[in-house]
Design an enzyme around this catalytic site. Structure first.
Site, PDB file in Angstrom:
ATOM      1  N   HIS A 135     -14.578  11.559   1.489  1.00 48.63           N
ATOM      2  CA  HIS A 135     -15.682  11.390   0.537  1.00 48.63           C
ATOM      3  C   HIS A 135     -15.205  10.593  -0.673  1.00 48.63           C
ATOM      4  CE1 HIS A 135     -18.831  14.579   1.860  1.00 48.63           C
ATOM      5  NE2 HIS A 135     -18.308  13.931   2.887  1.00 48.63           N
ATOM      6  N   LYS A 187     -10.874  24.123  -6.224  1.00 43.36           N
ATOM      7  CA  LYS A 187      -9.431  24.094  -6.488  1.00 43.36           C
ATOM      8  C   LYS A 187      -8.615  25.200  -5.820  1.00 43.36           C
ATOM      9  CE  LYS A 187      -9.018  20.440  -8.982  1.00 43.36           C
ATOM     10  NZ  LYS A 187      -9.600  19.610  -7.930  1.00 43.36           N
ATOM     11  N   PRO A 213     -14.939  28.876  -7.627  1.00 44.29           N
ATOM     12  CA  PRO A 213     -14.898  27.745  -6.685  1.00 44.29           C
ATOM     13  C   PRO A 213     -15.550  26.455  -7.182  1.00 44.29           C
ATOM     14  CG  PRO A 213     -16.444  29.433  -5.940  1.00 44.29           C
ATOM     15  CD  PRO A 213     -15.777  29.974  -7.146  1.00 44.29           C
ATOM     16  N   TYR A 248     -23.672  18.733  -6.702  1.00 42.27           N
ATOM     17  CA  TYR A 248     -23.516  19.826  -7.661  1.00 42.27           C
ATOM     18  C   TYR A 248     -24.711  19.732  -8.596  1.00 42.27           C
ATOM     19  CZ  TYR A 248     -18.568  20.360  -6.352  1.00 42.27           C
ATOM     20  OH  TYR A 248     -17.402  20.587  -5.665  1.00 42.27           O
ATOM     21  N   TYR A 297     -11.060  16.215 -10.224  1.00 43.22           N
ATOM     22  CA  TYR A 297     -11.669  16.607  -8.940  1.00 43.22           C
ATOM     23  C   TYR A 297     -10.810  16.149  -7.760  1.00 43.22           C
ATOM     24  CZ  TYR A 297     -15.337  17.777  -5.628  1.00 43.22           C
ATOM     25  OH  TYR A 297     -16.039  18.348  -4.593  1.00 43.22           O
TER      26      TYR A 297
HETATM   27  C1  LIG Z   1     -15.103  34.235  -0.252  1.00 41.15           C
HETATM   28  C2  LIG Z   1     -14.209  33.111  -0.712  1.00 41.15           C
HETATM   29  C3  LIG Z   1     -14.725  31.816  -0.795  1.00 41.15           C
HETATM   30  C4  LIG Z   1     -13.914  30.773  -1.226  1.00 41.15           C
HETATM   31  N1  LIG Z   1     -14.432  29.519  -1.340  1.00 41.15           N
HETATM   32  C5  LIG Z   1     -13.651  28.513  -1.791  1.00 41.15           C
HETATM   33  C6  LIG Z   1     -14.149  27.204  -1.929  1.00 41.15           C
HETATM   34  O1  LIG Z   1     -15.293  26.925  -1.649  1.00 41.15           O
HETATM   35  N2  LIG Z   1     -13.306  26.244  -2.393  1.00 41.15           N
HETATM   36  C7  LIG Z   1     -11.996  26.517  -2.725  1.00 41.15           C
HETATM   37  O2  LIG Z   1     -11.243  25.610  -3.107  1.00 41.15           O
HETATM   38  N3  LIG Z   1     -11.502  27.741  -2.583  1.00 41.15           N
HETATM   39  C8  LIG Z   1     -12.295  28.737  -2.134  1.00 41.15           C
HETATM   40  N4  LIG Z   1     -11.793  29.978  -2.008  1.00 41.15           N
HETATM   41  C9  LIG Z   1     -10.399  30.163  -2.362  1.00 41.15           C
HETATM   42  C10 LIG Z   1      -9.479  29.775  -1.210  1.00 41.15           C
HETATM   43  O3  LIG Z   1     -10.013  30.181   0.012  1.00 41.15           O
HETATM   44  C11 LIG Z   1      -8.141  30.427  -1.483  1.00 41.15           C
HETATM   45  O4  LIG Z   1      -7.661  29.884  -2.705  1.00 41.15           O
HETATM   46  C12 LIG Z   1      -7.107  30.234  -0.391  1.00 41.15           C
HETATM   47  O5  LIG Z   1      -7.463  30.948   0.760  1.00 41.15           O
HETATM   48  C13 LIG Z   1      -5.733  30.716  -0.873  1.00 41.15           C
HETATM   49  O6  LIG Z   1      -4.841  30.744   0.202  1.00 41.15           O
HETATM   50  P1  LIG Z   1      -3.661  31.808   0.245  1.00 41.15           P
HETATM   51  O7  LIG Z   1      -2.935  31.515   1.513  1.00 41.15           O
HETATM   52  O8  LIG Z   1      -2.918  31.750  -1.029  1.00 41.15           O
HETATM   53  O9  LIG Z   1      -4.363  33.236   0.285  1.00 41.15           O
HETATM   54  P2  LIG Z   1      -5.286  33.888   1.422  1.00 41.15           P
HETATM   55  O10 LIG Z   1      -6.109  32.847   2.075  1.00 41.15           O
HETATM   56  O11 LIG Z   1      -5.962  35.020   0.765  1.00 41.15           O
HETATM   57  O12 LIG Z   1      -4.257  34.417   2.491  1.00 41.15           O
HETATM   58  C14 LIG Z   1      -3.461  35.566   2.282  1.00 41.15           C
HETATM   59  C15 LIG Z   1      -3.065  36.160   3.615  1.00 41.15           C
HETATM   60  O13 LIG Z   1      -2.176  37.249   3.389  1.00 41.15           O
HETATM   61  C16 LIG Z   1      -2.569  38.337   4.209  1.00 41.15           C
HETATM   62  N5  LIG Z   1      -2.123  39.577   3.565  1.00 41.15           N
HETATM   63  C17 LIG Z   1      -2.663  40.202   2.497  1.00 41.15           C
HETATM   64  N6  LIG Z   1      -1.980  41.300   2.186  1.00 41.15           N
HETATM   65  C18 LIG Z   1      -0.976  41.390   3.082  1.00 41.15           C
HETATM   66  C19 LIG Z   1       0.070  42.328   3.280  1.00 41.15           C
HETATM   67  N7  LIG Z   1       0.204  43.388   2.463  1.00 41.15           N
HETATM   68  N8  LIG Z   1       0.936  42.117   4.286  1.00 41.15           N
HETATM   69  C20 LIG Z   1       0.793  41.033   5.096  1.00 41.15           C
HETATM   70  N9  LIG Z   1      -0.174  40.119   4.959  1.00 41.15           N
HETATM   71  C21 LIG Z   1      -1.052  40.295   3.958  1.00 41.15           C
HETATM   72  C22 LIG Z   1      -4.075  38.214   4.306  1.00 41.15           C
HETATM   73  O14 LIG Z   1      -4.595  38.886   5.451  1.00 41.15           O
HETATM   74  C23 LIG Z   1      -4.251  36.702   4.387  1.00 41.15           C
HETATM   75  O15 LIG Z   1      -4.219  36.224   5.702  1.00 41.15           O
HETATM   76  C24 LIG Z   1     -12.572  31.029  -1.586  1.00 41.15           C
HETATM   77  C25 LIG Z   1     -12.057  32.320  -1.481  1.00 41.15           C
HETATM   78  C26 LIG Z   1     -12.868  33.351  -1.077  1.00 41.15           C
HETATM   79  C27 LIG Z   1     -12.288  34.744  -0.996  1.00 41.15           C
END
Ligand SMILES: Cc1cc2nc3c(=O)[nH]c(=O)nc-3n(C[C@H](O)[C@H](O)[C@H](O)COP(=O)(O)OP(=O)(O)OC[C@H]3O[C@@H](n4cnc5c(N)ncnc54)[C@H](O)[C@@H]3O)c2cc1C
Length: 395
Positions: free
Chosen positions: A72, A297, A293, A201, A386
């Site tokens: 995009h 980011k 969101p 947006y 962005y």
């Molecule tokens: C509902 C929702 C909508 C979102 N929408 C957007 C969006 O539109 N745009 C955007 O940029 N970001 C969005 N985000 C944020 C984005 O998805 C997250 O920033 C991203 O997933 C972060 O990745 P991560 O790997 O750090 O954490 P996570 O994706 O949370 O992964 C963490 C992992 O650790 C595992 N875990 C947790 N505790 C334990 C434990 N004790 N032992 C072992 N494993 C464990 C979990 O099961 C999970 O698989 C959204 C988040 C949510 C919750």
């Protein structure tokens, strides 16, 4: 069991860090609490910054993204009846974003891990870090009714906001920063063609709207809703009617509706903990920070942390540069705070705060909209944030 870097969590942070380290010949074991299907079932982010795209390519998982992802070059901002295209490419000297769902990124990384044979243990319960300040850190976890021990050099806490990593740091060490917003986002995913080829947006007096997408046949729409809103009060028909009411008539007229594949409400909040390191434990991604969101980011900041920790660990193992380990938290946080600022700014700019802003703050919000959307400098400011600010060198 023994490894060099133990990774807690198989979200995008843990999987990407594991993949990069594995390709560099550094051993990792990933422990994930959930099953692979559960991890893949989460519908989340969809917009990848250029730096995230390049990191995924460097990790060797860019092939399907480059084939199926949508580049995009701009987004549309609709505010107060004004329609302003944010020409990302033109305003940033050629940078763009990639629309490719987090679920697909996760799937590509899981497949790469499986193909490499590097260990990943799903359904690992009760993961506990130990001896974080000592020279011999280790993890314990339960699997199939037995307790196991995993010895390691370092632990990457990639376990999201509700994970065990941050909670295992003694009280008083971390400083918490938080901003809670008085609304949430109701999201709906549908197999319908997106209403516009670029993201929209929109600020409307009924509340904010985001018209996003995952592909040319799958749309993701969001409505600002009060914090107390419940999904069960939002049947599909009500969602589509409200979405149309918040969009300009010509856009609403071409909106294709369909049954929701998924519908959920996420409250909006900003949260950061400092520092992102405690002894041999490094917090990565959502384990250390959450953004609303609005700036797209969350996933990108997780990739940013991975970028820094990966490059530091590479120099630790290849050049003995253990001095760099202290650099992780300040390096990562400098970029995290800029992402937090932008997400906060976009949230302030585009949402309706109702009675939560006084008359002065409402005027400031209007002046910000007027300034940022009519000045080239203002538009450059939004565009460069962005598409994602550059990563610093790790030296
Ligand atoms: C509902 C929702 C909508 C979102 N929408 C957007 C969006 O539109 N745009 C955007 O940029 N970001 C969005 N985000 C944020 C984005 O998805 C997250 O920033 C991203 O997933 C972060 O990745 P991560 O790997 O750090 O954490 P996570 O994706 O949370 O992964 C963490 C992992 O650790 C595992 N875990 C947790 N505790 C334990 C434990 N004790 N032992 C072992 N494993 C464990 C979990 O099961 C999970 O698989 C959204 C988040 C949510 C919750």
């Amino acid at each position: 069991m023994k490894t060099q870097v133990a990774i807690i969590g198989a979200g995008p942070s843990g999987l990407l860090l594991g993949q990069l380290l594995d390709r560099a010949g550094i051993d990792t074991v990933i422990l994930e609490r959930q099953t692979p299907d559960y991890v893949l079932g989460r519908i989340r982010a969809g917009v990848l910054e250029q730096g995230t795209v390049e990191l995924l390519r460097e990790a060797g998982v860019g092939e399907r993204m480059d084939r199926e992802g949508l580049v995009h070059e701009g987004v549309e901002l609709l505010v107060g009846g004004r329609r302003q295209r944010l020409d990302l490419k033109g305003l940033t000297g050629g940078k763009t974003v990639m629309v490719y769902g987090q679920t697909e990124v996760t799937r590509d990384l899981m497949q790469a891990r499986q193909a490499s044979g590097a260990p990943i243990i799903y359904s690992a319960c009760n993961v506990q870090p130990h001896e974080l300040k000592g020279e011999r850190p280790y993890l314990t976890f339960d699997k199939d009714g037995q307790t196991h021990r995993l010895d390691c050099d370092y632990i990457a806490g990639c376990d999201g906001f509700h994970g065990v990593s941050r909670q295992s740091i003694p009280e008083g060490v971390l400083k918490h920063y938080e901003r809670v917003y008085p609304f949430g986002w109701l999201g709906l995913l549908a197999d319908t063609p997106p209403v516009n080829h670029e993201l929209i947006y929109a600020h409307h007096e009924r509340g904010f709207v985001l018209c996003s997408q995952r592909s040319q046949t799958r749309s993701r729409y969001y409505l600002q809703v009060p914090l107390q809103a419940r999904v069960e009060d939002w049947p599909d028909e009500r969602f589509w009617t409200e979405l149309k009411a918040r969009l300009p008539a010509d856009v609403a007229a071409r909106l294709v509706t369909g049954p929701a594949l998924e519908k959920s409400i996420a409250p909006l909040r900003s949260q950061v903990v400092e520092p992102m390191q405690y002894g041999h434990l490094f917090l990565v991604g959502d384990a250390a920070h959450i953004v609303p969101p609005t700036g797209a980011k969350g996933l990108n900041l997780a990739a940013s942390d991975v970028n820094y920790l990966y490059r530091i660990l590479l120099k630790v193992y290849r050049e003995g540069r253990t001095d760099l380990l202290q650099q992780y938290s300040p390096l990562a946080l400098r970029r995290v705070w800029k992402g937090e600022r932008f997400s906060w700014f976009m949230t302030q700019l585009l949402h309706d705060f109702g009675g939560h802003k006084d008359a002065w703050d409402q005027k400031m919000q209007e002046a910000d909209r007027e300034y940022f959307l009519t000045s080239t400098a203002g538009l450059v400011n939004i565009a460069e944030n962005y598409v994602g600010l550059p990563f610093e060198e790790v030296a």
